[in-house]
Design a protein around this motif. Sequence first.
Motif, PDB file in Angstrom:
ATOM      1  N   MET A  67      48.419  -1.439  54.582  1.00  0.00           N
ATOM      2  CA  MET A  67      47.392  -0.417  54.546  1.00  0.00           C
ATOM      3  C   MET A  67      46.982  -0.161  53.090  1.00  0.00           C
ATOM      4  N   ILE A  68      45.691  -0.041  52.862  1.00  0.00           N
ATOM      5  CA  ILE A  68      45.172   0.279  51.531  1.00  0.00           C
ATOM      6  C   ILE A  68      45.427   1.756  51.269  1.00  0.00           C
ATOM      7  N   ARG A  69      45.912   2.073  50.076  1.00  0.00           N
ATOM      8  CA  ARG A  69      46.151   3.471  49.696  1.00  0.00           C
ATOM      9  C   ARG A  69      45.353   3.782  48.441  1.00  0.00           C
ATOM     10  N   VAL A  70      44.208   4.389  48.599  1.00  0.00           N
ATOM     11  CA  VAL A  70      43.420   4.843  47.455  1.00  0.00           C
ATOM     12  C   VAL A  70      44.103   6.094  46.935  1.00  0.00           C
ATOM     13  N   LYS A  71      44.427   6.114  45.638  1.00  0.00           N
ATOM     14  CA  LYS A  71      45.267   7.167  45.096  1.00  0.00           C
ATOM     15  C   LYS A  71      44.534   8.226  44.282  1.00  0.00           C
TER      16      LYS A  71
END
Length: 126
Positions: free
Chosen positions: A1-5
């Motif tokens: 899963m992509i996690r934009v921080k």
Amino acid sequence: MIRVKSILHATVLVADTPLALAFYRDILGLALDERRPDMGYPGAWLAVGEQQLHLVQLPNPDPRSGRPAHGGHDRHIALACADLAVLRTRLDACAIPYTLSRSGRAALFCRDPDGNALEFVFNSAT
């Protein structure tokens, strides 16, 4: 899963970098980041906490007229502000119009010289 921080920077188009700096640096007090490389067009980077606001002097495809009077009804950048009363006093002194948040939150909206909308939200942690 992509996690934009986080958001690292936001960019606004400006027609005149010195005029935009007079607003963002001189009126709002954002610090100029001198590390901006030569990108082949005028602009500036400004510090906003640990993030940046990039001023880019390139042709703007958006119309300046016909924009909503209240910046909250337009695309905008929201910035945390430790003291809205000080900001209001500064905007009033510089004859820069603004509107208060219509949600009842402690926030106000104004526009820069190019019509870009900015929201300033009270945040005591700033």
